[in-house]
Design a protein around this motif. Structure first.
Motif, PDB file in Angstrom:
ATOM      1  N   MET A 186       0.827  -1.201   0.000  1.00 55.76           N
ATOM      2  CA  MET A 186       0.000   0.000   0.000  1.00 55.76           C
ATOM      3  C   MET A 186       0.863   1.253   0.000  1.00 55.76           C
ATOM      4  O   MET A 186       0.572   2.188  -0.720  1.00 55.76           O
ATOM      5  N   GLU A 187       1.890   1.282   0.806  1.00 51.40           N
ATOM      6  CA  GLU A 187       2.771   2.451   0.854  1.00 51.40           C
ATOM      7  C   GLU A 187       3.489   2.637  -0.476  1.00 51.40           C
ATOM      8  O   GLU A 187       3.736   3.766  -0.894  1.00 51.40           O
ATOM      9  N   ASN A 188       3.840   1.540  -1.127  1.00 48.80           N
ATOM     10  CA  ASN A 188       4.518   1.594  -2.410  1.00 48.80           C
ATOM     11  C   ASN A 188       3.635   2.242  -3.473  1.00 48.80           C
ATOM     12  O   ASN A 188       4.099   3.050  -4.276  1.00 48.80           O
TER      13      ASN A 188
ATOM     14  N   PHE B 108       1.156   4.363  -2.978  1.00 49.87           N
ATOM     15  CA  PHE B 108       1.024   5.788  -2.667  1.00 49.87           C
ATOM     16  C   PHE B 108       2.280   6.552  -3.073  1.00 49.87           C
ATOM     17  O   PHE B 108       2.193   7.659  -3.602  1.00 49.87           O
ATOM     18  N   ALA B 109       3.425   5.955  -2.853  1.00 52.99           N
ATOM     19  CA  ALA B 109       4.686   6.609  -3.235  1.00 52.99           C
ATOM     20  C   ALA B 109       4.788   6.780  -4.748  1.00 52.99           C
ATOM     21  O   ALA B 109       5.380   7.736  -5.227  1.00 52.99           O
ATOM     22  N   LEU B 110       4.211   5.867  -5.500  1.00 51.01           N
ATOM     23  CA  LEU B 110       4.226   5.982  -6.959  1.00 51.01           C
ATOM     24  C   LEU B 110       3.192   6.995  -7.466  1.00 51.01           C
ATOM     25  O   LEU B 110       3.415   7.663  -8.470  1.00 51.01           O
ATOM     26  N   LEU B 111       2.072   7.099  -6.778  1.00 56.70           N
ATOM     27  CA  LEU B 111       1.016   8.012  -7.215  1.00 56.70           C
ATOM     28  C   LEU B 111       1.236   9.455  -6.767  1.00 56.70           C
ATOM     29  O   LEU B 111       0.712  10.377  -7.385  1.00 56.70           O
ATOM     30  N   LEU B 112       1.984   9.670  -5.722  1.00 58.11           N
ATOM     31  CA  LEU B 112       2.176  11.013  -5.189  1.00 58.11           C
ATOM     32  C   LEU B 112       2.739  11.996  -6.218  1.00 58.11           C
ATOM     33  O   LEU B 112       2.182  13.097  -6.371  1.00 58.11           O
ATOM     34  N   PRO B 113       3.781  11.665  -6.970  1.00 56.96           N
ATOM     35  CA  PRO B 113       4.273  12.632  -7.976  1.00 56.96           C
ATOM     36  C   PRO B 113       3.234  12.954  -9.050  1.00 56.96           C
ATOM     37  O   PRO B 113       3.111  14.102  -9.481  1.00 56.96           O
ATOM     38  N   VAL B 114       2.456  11.967  -9.453  1.00 61.26           N
ATOM     39  CA  VAL B 114       1.413  12.197 -10.462  1.00 61.26           C
ATOM     40  C   VAL B 114       0.345  13.129  -9.907  1.00 61.26           C
ATOM     41  O   VAL B 114      -0.119  14.053 -10.592  1.00 61.26           O
ATOM     42  N   LEU B 115      -0.040  12.931  -8.668  1.00 63.18           N
ATOM     43  CA  LEU B 115      -1.040  13.798  -8.045  1.00 63.18           C
ATOM     44  C   LEU B 115      -0.531  15.223  -7.878  1.00 63.18           C
ATOM     45  O   LEU B 115      -1.284  16.191  -8.069  1.00 63.18           O
TER      46      LEU B 115
END
Length: 63
Positions: free
Chosen positions: A1-3, A5-12
């Protein structure tokens, strides 16, 4: 789950910056190709594609 979120954060973050930039540009523009209220709805509702569409097709370029 943390992985994930870490991948989606820059896109967001990029999406949010693009959204704010497009909204400010639309609001400040004197003329747009079409009504401003419609461009604001497109920018907000069509995620990443809406702001890109505004910059490509919505801003009137006076020469």
């Amino acid at each position: 789950m943390e992985n994930t979120f870490a991948l989606l954060l820059p896109v967001l973050i990029v999406q949010f910056i693009l959204l704010v930039t497009a909204l400010m540009s639309c609001i400040r523009a004197e003329h747009t190709l079409g009504p401003k209220w419609l461009w604001i709805i497109i920018i907000v509702c069509v995620s990443i594609i809406g702001p890109v569409l505004f910059f490509v097709a919505g801003k009137r370029r006076d020469r």
